[in-house]
Motif scaffolding. Sequence first.
Motif, mmCIF file in Angstrom:
data_model
loop_
_atom_site.group_PDB
_atom_site.id
_atom_site.type_symbol
_atom_site.label_atom_id
_atom_site.label_comp_id
_atom_site.label_asym_id
_atom_site.label_seq_id
_atom_site.Cartn_x
_atom_site.Cartn_y
_atom_site.Cartn_z
ATOM 1 N N TRP A 31 7.014 1.550 2.075
ATOM 2 C CA TRP A 31 5.692 1.418 2.682
ATOM 3 C C TRP A 31 4.801 0.519 1.834
ATOM 4 C CZ3 TRP A 31 5.411 7.397 2.713
ATOM 5 C CH2 TRP A 31 6.204 7.916 3.735
ATOM 6 N N ASN A 32 4.862 0.717 0.518
ATOM 7 C CA ASN A 32 3.979 -0.020 -0.385
ATOM 8 C C ASN A 32 4.385 -1.474 -0.589
ATOM 9 O OD1 ASN A 32 2.158 2.103 -0.909
ATOM 10 N ND2 ASN A 32 3.588 2.999 -2.350
ATOM 11 N N PHE A 33 5.676 -1.751 -0.638
ATOM 12 C CA PHE A 33 6.124 -3.097 -0.980
ATOM 13 C C PHE A 33 6.557 -3.943 0.216
ATOM 14 C CE2 PHE A 33 6.870 -0.660 -4.941
ATOM 15 C CZ PHE A 33 5.909 -1.296 -5.701
ATOM 16 N N VAL A 34 6.949 -3.303 1.314
ATOM 17 C CA VAL A 34 7.431 -4.049 2.482
ATOM 18 C C VAL A 34 6.376 -4.104 3.578
ATOM 19 C CG1 VAL A 34 9.251 -4.193 4.233
ATOM 20 C CG2 VAL A 34 9.810 -3.418 1.924
ATOM 21 N N GLY A 35 5.594 -3.037 3.716
ATOM 22 C CA GLY A 35 4.553 -2.982 4.730
ATOM 23 C C GLY A 35 4.795 -1.878 5.732
ATOM 24 N N ILE A 36 3.798 -1.663 6.595
ATOM 25 C CA ILE A 36 3.878 -0.635 7.635
ATOM 26 C C ILE A 36 3.346 -1.213 8.948
ATOM 27 C CG2 ILE A 36 3.662 1.309 6.013
ATOM 28 C CD1 ILE A 36 0.697 1.525 6.878
ATOM 29 N N PRO A 37 3.724 -0.611 10.073
ATOM 30 C CA PRO A 37 3.140 -1.046 11.335
ATOM 31 C C PRO A 37 1.621 -0.875 11.297
ATOM 32 C CG PRO A 37 5.030 0.370 11.740
ATOM 33 C CD PRO A 37 4.726 0.450 10.268
ATOM 34 N N ASP A 38 0.914 -1.832 11.851
ATOM 35 C CA ASP A 38 -0.544 -1.778 11.918
ATOM 36 C C ASP A 38 -0.941 -1.378 13.333
ATOM 37 O OD1 ASP A 38 -3.268 -2.125 11.906
ATOM 38 O OD2 ASP A 38 -3.222 -4.167 11.132
ATOM 39 N N LEU A 39 -1.386 -0.139 13.473
ATOM 40 C CA LEU A 39 -1.758 0.397 14.781
ATOM 41 C C LEU A 39 -3.266 0.519 14.947
ATOM 42 C CD1 LEU A 39 0.918 3.264 14.991
ATOM 43 C CD2 LEU A 39 1.156 0.860 15.646
ATOM 44 N N HIS A 40 -4.035 -0.102 14.051
ATOM 45 C CA HIS A 40 -5.490 0.021 14.094
ATOM 46 C C HIS A 40 -6.077 -0.420 15.430
ATOM 47 C CE1 HIS A 40 -5.129 0.142 9.606
ATOM 48 N NE2 HIS A 40 -5.885 1.198 9.865
ATOM 49 N N SER A 41 -5.523 -1.440 16.046
ATOM 50 C CA SER A 41 -6.062 -1.906 17.328
ATOM 51 C C SER A 41 -5.880 -0.868 18.425
ATOM 52 C CB SER A 41 -5.417 -3.234 17.742
ATOM 53 O OG SER A 41 -4.053 -3.046 18.062
ATOM 54 N N CYS A 82 12.553 3.176 10.685
ATOM 55 C CA CYS A 82 12.975 3.000 9.287
ATOM 56 C C CYS A 82 13.216 1.503 9.074
ATOM 57 C CB CYS A 82 14.192 3.849 8.946
ATOM 58 S SG CYS A 82 15.731 3.341 9.734
ATOM 59 N N ARG A 83 13.981 1.148 8.076
ATOM 60 C CA ARG A 83 14.217 -0.268 7.801
ATOM 61 C C ARG A 83 15.035 -0.928 8.906
ATOM 62 N NH1 ARG A 83 18.079 -1.604 3.034
ATOM 63 N NH2 ARG A 83 19.506 -1.031 4.679
ATOM 64 N N SER A 84 16.145 -0.286 9.279
ATOM 65 C CA SER A 84 17.045 -0.942 10.225
ATOM 66 C C SER A 84 17.503 -0.052 11.381
ATOM 67 C CB SER A 84 18.269 -1.482 9.481
ATOM 68 O OG SER A 84 18.936 -0.417 8.831
ATOM 69 N N ILE A 106 13.444 3.516 17.057
ATOM 70 C CA ILE A 106 13.041 2.119 17.215
ATOM 71 C C ILE A 106 14.217 1.240 16.780
ATOM 72 C CG2 ILE A 106 11.428 0.310 16.543
ATOM 73 C CD1 ILE A 106 9.302 2.491 16.192
ATOM 74 N N ALA A 107 14.804 0.549 17.742
ATOM 75 C CA ALA A 107 15.992 -0.277 17.506
ATOM 76 C C ALA A 107 15.703 -1.344 16.451
ATOM 77 C CB ALA A 107 16.440 -0.934 18.810
ATOM 78 N N ASP A 108 16.599 -1.510 15.525
ATOM 79 C CA ASP A 108 16.530 -2.494 14.445
ATOM 80 C C ASP A 108 15.414 -2.225 13.442
ATOM 81 O OD1 ASP A 108 18.786 -3.973 15.203
ATOM 82 O OD2 ASP A 108 17.603 -5.187 16.596
ATOM 83 N N GLY A 109 14.674 -1.124 13.601
ATOM 84 C CA GLY A 109 13.709 -0.707 12.605
ATOM 85 C C GLY A 109 12.590 -1.701 12.329
ATOM 86 N N PHE A 110 12.051 -1.620 11.116
ATOM 87 C CA PHE A 110 10.923 -2.456 10.721
ATOM 88 C C PHE A 110 11.374 -3.862 10.348
ATOM 89 C CE2 PHE A 110 7.490 -3.676 7.662
ATOM 90 C CZ PHE A 110 6.418 -3.589 8.544
ATOM 91 N N GLU A 111 12.509 -3.959 9.658
ATOM 92 C CA GLU A 111 12.958 -5.258 9.142
ATOM 93 C C GLU A 111 14.168 -5.835 9.846
ATOM 94 O OE1 GLU A 111 12.463 -5.790 4.694
ATOM 95 O OE2 GLU A 111 12.853 -3.639 4.883
#
Length: 136
Positions: A31-41, A82-84, A106-111
Amino acid sequence: MIEDIEPGKVWDALVADPKAQVCDVRTDAEWNFVGIPDLHSLGREPVLIPWQVYPTMQRNGGFLDHLREAGLTPETPIYFLCRSGARSLAAAQAAAAAGFTQVYNIADGFEGPLDPEGHRGKVGGWKAQGLPWQQR
């Protein structure tokens, strides 16, 4: 069986249903080094609950309790990330076994998977689809 949903369709579901949540099951380090989804909008933030605890990568024995403590109920639509896509699938399966009825991976994750040069974040996943994300 847990359904894999591609990130763009997850975003559409989040837009359409204000009760839907993203549960990011990566580690604090990710979370800290790669990032997280931004859902603020959308007026929300991802629910951050590690499936495995860094650095030992031991399964988080309190995972299901943490879901409930975060306000997620068995009726909440939850999209696990997750990541993948592997840890999130395991987390979604555990949630389903505990009675959560609307769980998705979530298919294929964050990265996403590795590209030909051995890098993530360009071939598939949340980031590669150009969905909002942020560094912490």
